[in-house]
Design an enzyme around this catalytic site. Structure first.
Site, PDB file in Angstrom:
ATOM      1  N   CYS A  78       5.521 -37.212   0.902  1.00  0.00           N
ATOM      2  CA  CYS A  78       4.180 -36.870   0.428  1.00  0.00           C
ATOM      3  C   CYS A  78       3.335 -36.189   1.486  1.00  0.00           C
ATOM      4  O   CYS A  78       2.553 -35.285   1.166  1.00  0.00           O
ATOM      5  CB  CYS A  78       3.473 -38.099  -0.126  1.00  0.00           C
ATOM      6  SG  CYS A  78       3.401 -39.506   1.000  1.00  0.00           S
ATOM      7  N   HIS A 102       1.015 -43.612   1.815  1.00  0.00           N
ATOM      8  CA  HIS A 102       0.965 -42.464   0.903  1.00  0.00           C
ATOM      9  C   HIS A 102      -0.177 -41.513   1.235  1.00  0.00           C
ATOM     10  O   HIS A 102      -1.259 -41.930   1.649  1.00  0.00           O
ATOM     11  CB  HIS A 102       0.817 -42.944  -0.537  1.00  0.00           C
ATOM     12  CG  HIS A 102       0.890 -41.829  -1.535  1.00  0.00           C
ATOM     13  ND1 HIS A 102       2.034 -41.099  -1.731  1.00  0.00           N
ATOM     14  CD2 HIS A 102      -0.051 -41.296  -2.355  1.00  0.00           C
ATOM     15  CE1 HIS A 102       1.803 -40.170  -2.652  1.00  0.00           C
ATOM     16  NE2 HIS A 102       0.552 -40.270  -3.033  1.00  0.00           N
ATOM     17  N   ASP A 104       7.312 -40.302  -2.680  1.00  0.00           N
ATOM     18  CA  ASP A 104       8.758 -40.291  -2.449  1.00  0.00           C
ATOM     19  C   ASP A 104       9.132 -40.244  -0.970  1.00  0.00           C
ATOM     20  O   ASP A 104      10.272 -39.971  -0.627  1.00  0.00           O
ATOM     21  CB  ASP A 104       9.401 -39.111  -3.179  1.00  0.00           C
ATOM     22  CG  ASP A 104       8.844 -37.764  -2.711  1.00  0.00           C
ATOM     23  OD1 ASP A 104       7.981 -37.750  -1.809  1.00  0.00           O
ATOM     24  OD2 ASP A 104       9.272 -36.719  -3.238  1.00  0.00           O
TER      25      ASP A 104
END
Length: 278
Positions: free
Chosen positions: A78, A260, A75
């Site tokens: 992270c 991520h 989101d």
């Protein structure tokens, strides 16, 4: 009707459609993906890359050094969520470091206020951050069971309110560190008119992805060593580790795949939870 007016309405409708699609995707992610997952073996990554020989070889390399991971929700928060969870988990097992960290963070609000961050903005986030630290305190005696603190950590980080407030406060600490050392960080913020603009647009807002500047700043501010394992298409069949800072023992281990971060558990430092077989 004026053609330009029609084209303008079409563009607006397309923008609205894109926003609706983004909101739907975000809703689906929030409903199906926990903020921080249960422990999983490294081999669970195989399912994501079983048809990709480059990434499959990197999963094997990763598995030679790490035995478990936790996924974090993708989101934009992270990195900070993974960093906070991983370091607090380490502190639950290390009472002396926990007390030093608690003392350091306790004084952080006044420091941030002195750097120009408004007190009314800081207050609630600071109080919640300190509450989380208190609620995951390790036992007084090292021989006592710490499973309760570990369970509370996982519960709090999967409650949106607590979890997001921790992220916000870490973003503010990061912003303050960059402001305090603006001359140093100015060399790394290409594309922004000033350090202040960078802080306000990229560091402080939620859902903004983090890069090296964020990592360097939070590690420096809190005195925490972080090792990031980079898994991309470069460097042959191996993942490449980068320590922040290079001269500090890592206490947090993270896996980076483009855009991520997830949490890693080194084989030399086994978490107390049971790791599922699949």
């Amino acid at each position: 009707m004026d053609k330009n007016h029609i084209d303008g309405n079409t563009a607006i409708n397309q923008d609205e459609l894109i926003l609706q699609q983004q909101r739907q995707i975000e809703k689906e992610i929030s409903e199906t993906t926990p903020l921080v997952s249960e422990l999983q073996t490294i081999s669970t990554l195989d399912a994501e890359y079983n048809d990709d020989p480059v990434y499959s070889s990197k999963v094997k390399d990763l598995a030679s050094k790490y035995e478990a991971l936790r996924h974090t929700r993708p989101d934009g928060n992270c990195f900070f969520r993974a960093f906070a969870y991983s370091y607090l988990e380490y502190l639950i097992n290390n009472r002396e470091d926990y007390e030093q960290f608690k003392e350091k963070v306790a004084s952080s609000k006044e420091r941030l206020i002195s750097l120009g961050l408004p007190q009314f903005t800081l207050e609630d986030f600071y109080e919640t951050f300190m509450e989380v630290i208190q609620r995951v305190a390790p036992p007084e005696n090292a021989d006592e069971d710490n499973s309760g603190a570990l369970s509370e950590l996982h519960r709090l980080f999967n409650e949106q309110g607590f979890s997001d407030y921790v992220v916000v406060y870490l973003r503010l600490i990061t912003s303050g560190q960059i402001e305090e050392n603006a001359d140093f960080y100015a060399d790394f913020i290409g594309g922004y008119a000033s350090v202040k603009e960078f802080r306000h647009q990229v560091v402080e807002p939620m859902y903004k992805e983090s890069d090296h500047i964020h990592i360097i700043a939070i590690c420096t501010a809190l005195g925490v060593g972080v090792r990031v394992e980079y898994m991309d298409r470069g460097d042959g069949g191996q993942v490449k580790a980068h320590d922040f800072p290079e001269d500090k023992t890592p206490r947090v281990y993270l896996l980076y795949r483009p855009g991520h971060y997830d949490i890693l558990y080194a084989k030399v430092s086994t978490p107390t939870d049971d790791i599922p077989d699949s």
